[in-house]
Design an enzyme around this catalytic site. Structure first.
Site, PDB file in Angstrom:
ATOM      1  N   ASP A  74      31.824  45.332  27.044  1.00  0.00           N
ATOM      2  CA  ASP A  74      31.568  45.763  28.419  1.00  0.00           C
ATOM      3  C   ASP A  74      32.768  46.518  28.997  1.00  0.00           C
ATOM      4  OD1 ASP A  74      29.315  44.269  28.051  1.00  0.00           O
ATOM      5  OD2 ASP A  74      29.636  42.940  29.761  1.00  0.00           O
ATOM      6  N   ASP A  75      32.516  47.225  30.065  1.00  0.00           N
ATOM      7  CA  ASP A  75      33.535  47.815  30.958  1.00  0.00           C
ATOM      8  C   ASP A  75      34.184  49.109  30.452  1.00  0.00           C
ATOM      9  OD1 ASP A  75      32.958  45.463  32.233  1.00  0.00           O
ATOM     10  OD2 ASP A  75      35.010  44.729  32.337  1.00  0.00           O
ATOM     11  N   HIS A 109      26.257  49.394  32.498  1.00  0.00           N
ATOM     12  CA  HIS A 109      26.964  48.249  33.097  1.00  0.00           C
ATOM     13  C   HIS A 109      27.310  48.562  34.556  1.00  0.00           C
ATOM     14  CE1 HIS A 109      29.030  44.446  32.733  1.00  0.00           C
ATOM     15  NE2 HIS A 109      30.239  44.947  32.912  1.00  0.00           N
ATOM     16  N   HIS A 121      31.046  48.727  38.404  1.00  0.00           N
ATOM     17  CA  HIS A 121      31.139  47.290  38.121  1.00  0.00           C
ATOM     18  C   HIS A 121      30.770  46.471  39.360  1.00  0.00           C
ATOM     19  CE1 HIS A 121      32.549  43.547  36.227  1.00  0.00           C
ATOM     20  NE2 HIS A 121      32.335  44.219  35.114  1.00  0.00           N
ATOM     21  N   HIS A 172      35.276  42.804  25.659  1.00  0.00           N
ATOM     22  CA  HIS A 172      35.625  43.958  26.497  1.00  0.00           C
ATOM     23  C   HIS A 172      36.559  44.867  25.706  1.00  0.00           C
ATOM     24  CE1 HIS A 172      34.453  40.672  29.143  1.00  0.00           C
ATOM     25  NE2 HIS A 172      34.016  41.604  29.980  1.00  0.00           N
TER      26      HIS A 172
HETATM   27 NI    NI Z   1      32.002  43.765  33.117  1.00  0.00          NI
END
Ligand code: NI
Length: 234
Positions: free
Chosen positions: A59-60, A110, A114, A201
Site C-alpha cells: 500500500d501507499d 488506495h 490516503h 508498504h
Molecule cells: Ni495505506
C-alpha cells in the site's frame, strides 16, 4: 472407383489419427515442461508441485526510492505482487506505475490522498476513488478493479458505490511501525497459510528487504506467490 474412395477414407482416417495423437503428445510434453520449470524455480525439485497460494500486497506507493528496489527484487524472483496506489503518488511517479504494469503486477486503488472512506459520500468518492482510477487509467490504459480503503476503514456499501472490489488482508506484520526487517519476516512467517493476503508498504526500506526475504523463505516451504485476484476468484 468405390475401392479407391474406401482406401482414401482409410488413409484420411490414419492421417487424422496421427495428427491428433501428435497434438496430444506435444501438449502433454509442454505440460510436463511447465510443471518441472515451476518446481525448479521454487527450489523444490524433489517434492510435489505447490498448491499453497499467498499474495504480497503493498500500500501507499509508489515510492521513488523503495518501489524500484522492490520491483527489481520481485523481477529477479519471477514474482508478481499487488500494489494499492495513492493517486497522488501515481501522478508523481507515472514511470513506476507503468513499470508495475509491464512487469505483470496487479494495480489497485488506495484513494488519492490516503483518506478514510468511512461515511464517504459521492463527492468524496469522486475526489478520492474515481480521480485515482482516472490517474492510473491514463498511465496504464486500464481502470483498476480493486480497492483497498486506507486504514481498512469503509462502509459496507463501498463496493456498490464504487463498482469496485474491496480487498482487505489476512496478515498484518505492522511493517510501518517498527521498520525492523527481521521482525516483519518473523511475523509474516508465523501467520502464513494457504490463500493468505499479506499487508505491507513499499515506502520503507525495511519492508522491501523483509518482503524479498519472505518470498525466498516461503517459496522453500512450497508457497506460490500470486496477485490477489488469483486468491479471491480461484
Ligand atoms: Ni495505506
Amino acid at each position: 472407383m468405390k475401392k479407391d474412395l474406401k482406401n482414401f477414407k482409410i488413409l484420411l482416417g490414419v492421417i487424422l489419427t496421427m495428427v491428433f495423437v501428435s497434438i496430444d503428445y506435444f501438449e502433454k510434453t509442454d505440460q510436463v515442461k511447465e510443471v518441472s520449470g515451476s518446481a525448479i524455480e521454487s527450489g523444490m525439485e524433489n517434492s510435489v508441485m505447490s498448491t499453497k497460494k499467498i499474495a504480497l500486497t503493498f500500500d501507499d506507493g509508489p515510492h521513488p526510492t523503495y518501489t524500484p528496489m522492490l520491483l527489481d527484487g520481485l523481477k529477479e524472483r519471477g514474482i508478481h505482487a499487488t500494489f494499492f496506489l495513492l493517486g497522488q503518488s501515481a501522478q508523481n511517479y507515472p514511470d513506476l506505475v507503468r513499470r508495475m504494469q509491464e512487469e505483470g503486477h496487479l494495480i489497485g486503488n488506495h484513494t488519492f490522498y490516503h483518506t478514510d472512506l468511512k461515511n464517504a459520500d459521492v463527492v468524496l468518492l469522486n475526489r478520492e476513488v474515481v480521480k485515482t482510477n482516472e490517474v492510473i487509467e491514463k498511465i496504464t490504459g486500464e481502470t483498476p478493479q480493486y480497492i483497498r480503503p486506507p486504514f481498512g476503514s469503509c462502509d459496507d456499501n463501498l463496493e456498490e458505490m464504487t463498482g469496485m472490489i474491496v480487498v482487505m488482508w489476512t496478515v498484518d506484520p505492522l511493517d510501518w511501525c517498527c521498520e525492523d526487517a527481521a521482525s516483519i519476516v518473523r511475523r509474516v512467517e508465523e501467520n502464513a497459510q494457504d490463500n493468505a493476503i499479506i499487508l505491507m508498504h513499499d515506502s520503507y526500506k525495511s519492508s522491501v528487504m523483509a518482503a524479498l526475504t519472505v518470498v525466498d523463505e516461503l517459496q522453500k516451504q512450497g508457497y506460490e506467490f500470486v496477485t490477489v485476484d488469483e486468491i479471491l476468484f480461484e
